[in-house]
Write a protein that holds these residues in place. Structure first.
Motif: not given
Length: 167
Positions: A100, A104, A140, A143-144, A146-149
């Motif tokens: 991740a 990113a 996008e 960000e996804a 980083e949020r989800g990993g």
């Protein structure tokens, strides 16, 4: 004392292990995915078409190789564009591998390079590439990730180079 590293015909270190669709080495003797030939000179249109097909097939590592060829063989004025697109493909590769942070970071670095090239050149759609759409996709996805990993599906999350959104 001889080297145990794999070498190509010119003596350069070259890992001969087979690779999976995301470019990860597999054990010797395993069935892998054919590698992209290196050093191929393509027209920009051929580069975009071949890279898009590889991205749509879930092979961003291979698409990176196609962009890298364009970066190395194309006009100096376009190197930053092709390098940025190669970084985006590597970012997707890392995200698909579950890295991740690296994914990113490379997605953002590639998007910044593409934006900077577009600003400096005045080109917004070179060779039909929707740069704004590609940059939006990269932001996008970064960000996804980083949020989800977790790993992303490279095929499902591939960009559409000639039109916004996933392919």
């Amino acid at each position: 004392m001889g080297s145990s590293r794999d070498r190509d015909s010119e003596g350069r270190a070259r890992n001969a292990r087979p690779r999976d669709g995301l470019g990860r080495p597999l054990p010797y003797g395993a069935q892998g995915v054919s590698r992209q030939p290196e050093g191929v000179v393509r027209t920009p249109e051929e580069t975009v078409g071949e890279a898009q097909a590889l991205l749509a097939a879930g092979k961003p590592f291979h698409a990176h190789e196609v962009f890298e060829d364009a970066w190395k063989s194309g006009p100096h004025s376009e190197r930053a564009l092709w390098r940025g697109l190669a970084q985006l493909a590597v970012g997707l590769t890392h995200a698909a591998r579950g890295n991740a942070a690296g994914g990113a970071r490379l997605l953002r670095r590639g998007a910044a390079a593409v934006e900077e090239w577009a600003a400096g050149s005045g080109e917004r759609q070179p060779y039909g590439i929707d740069l704004a759409g590609v940059v939006g996709w990269a932001s996008e996805l970064a960000e996804a990730v980083e949020r989800g990993g977790g790993p992303v599906d490279a095929r499902a999350r591939a960009p559409r180079l000639r039109g916004a959104g996933p392919s």
